[in-house]
Scaffold this active site. Structure first.
Site: not given
Length: 387
Positions: A124, A127, A132, A247, A340, A367, A370
């Site tokens: 945890a 928030e 980030s 990551r 597609q 995590e 981008s």
């Protein structure tokens, strides 16, 4: 760097893939359509994963895990990543390696039961106002009479409803830095049932059905000093030491899903006929397949290189960010193009493609978004010039 796999690695890949196809795939449709993973299914598959030696395989041998090196662990993660996330994460659990930072007593109480499949953990940090930017967290921990008192809210906490305890990061003071005063962070073990600690249902999510998130509330939640993970005010050190490879884990599970989607697209392009020939012979489809395969290969090479460097002790933050960024964005592209190629059928839930497409969206957010990954990469590039 040797690009070939050892006999042991090939065996782990084959064993894990066979388990995923035999034990996880059959439950996918039920989980996707109900959004729920029943406990009886969890326990049934968990027992089989433990018997197969696949449970908690990310952990060192001395605590009951498989003791895999980073590259082999990520090959295993890639195979698990082919399946519905709730199924592989819950039934073939990989406890957070931050548990290894605990004291001997904390390992006995928290780590070892997770390795044995008796408990689940959750982490945890996030928030409502601090995602980030972890130093922007508002939830606090203050010392009072030798105990720590926790107040505040965490959200987007994965599988907290199932977890027996949470590893919670709280702002525990401030310190002077060259860039001004910044918050200190401390990590705590908080058991379910602790007075002042409440777990509430979280949000309905378009990605990873059956894999829940929750809201954690702390209202004068009192903890003894023995519940601190690592040192007081050193939560960032604990996180940076033990959580860096997450990551790469995200990257690897994305590779598994992308490879599954590409395989379905190739098969369909070879079987489906329009205007008297396989649709794979039309340039509009064949070039899609070529681009999908090329981008997936690039993402896999970035991830394998980062894993290899991690074990050599030479990996950088940029290496891991590149792998995570490339793999998550490639998954989004491959899933979209696979749909597609399938046309309307690609959107039907008879196939896993619409699930893979939905699930891909969250990977570019959790995590580290981008944008955060690009920030880390560019910062490292500029440091090499600025000195």
């Amino acid at each position: 760097m040797d690009f070939g796999l050892s006999d042991e690695q090939r065996m782990i890949v084959a064993t894990t893939r066979a388990f995923v196809e035999a034990e996880l795939y059959p439950h996918e449709a039920m989980v996707e359509r109900t959004g729920h993973l029943p406990m009886e299914v969890i326990r049934e598959v968990q027992a089989k994963a433990i018997a197969a030696g696949l449970y908690a395989a990310n952990m060192p041998e001395e605590v009951g895990g498989a003791g895999l090196d980073t590259l082999t662990w990520l090959l295993y993660e890639k195979e698990l990543g082919r399946a519905n996330y709730a199924l592989h994460w819950t039934c073939v659990a990989r406890p957070s390696n931050i548990l290894l930072a605990g004291t001997a007593e904390q390992r006995e109480r928290y780590l070892l039961p997770c390795v044995r499949g008796e408990k689940w953990d959750c982490l945890a940090m996030t928030e409502p106002g601090a995602g980030s930017d972890l130093r922007g967290m508002k939830a606090t921990a203050r010392l009072e009479g030798g105990d720590w008192v926790l107040n505040g809210t965490k959200h987007f906490i994965s599988h907290a409803d199932l977890a027996d305890f949470a590893i919670v990061f709280m702002a525990s003071g401030e310190e002077d830095t060259p860039r001004g005063r910044k918050k200190r962070i401390t990590a705590f073990f908080v058991d379910k049932g602790t007075p002042g600690f409440t777990v509430r249902d979280g949000y309905r999510n378009v990605s990873h059905r059956g894999y829940t998130n929750a809201i954690l509330e702390f209202d004068n939640c009192r903890l003894p000093a023995a519940q601190v993970l690592g040192e007081a005010h050193k939560g960032f050190d604990v996180a940076n030491t033990w959580l860096g490879a997450t990551r790469l884990q995200v990257a690897s599970t994305c590779l598994g899903r992308a490879e599954r989607a590409l395989g379905l697209a190739i098969s369909y392009a070879a079987e489906r006929r329009q205007f008297g020939q396989q649709i794979g012979k039309f340039q509009g489809v064949s070039f899609k397949l070529a681009d999908m395969a090329m981008e997936l290969k690039a993402a896999e090479l970035l991830t394998r290189e980062a894993a290899w460097k991690f074990d050599q002790g030479t990996v950088t933050e940029a290496d891991m960010s590149m792998a995570k960024l490339k793999a998550t964005e490639v998954l989004a592209m491959v899933a979209d193009e696979a749909i597609q190629i399938h046309g309307g059928m690609g959107l039907m839930d008879e196939l896993p493609l619409e699930r893979i497409w939905r699930d891909a969206r969250v990977e570019r957010i959790w995590e580290g978004t981008s944008e955060i990954q690009r920030h880390i990469i560019s910062r490292e590039l500029l440091r090499a010039v600025d000195g």
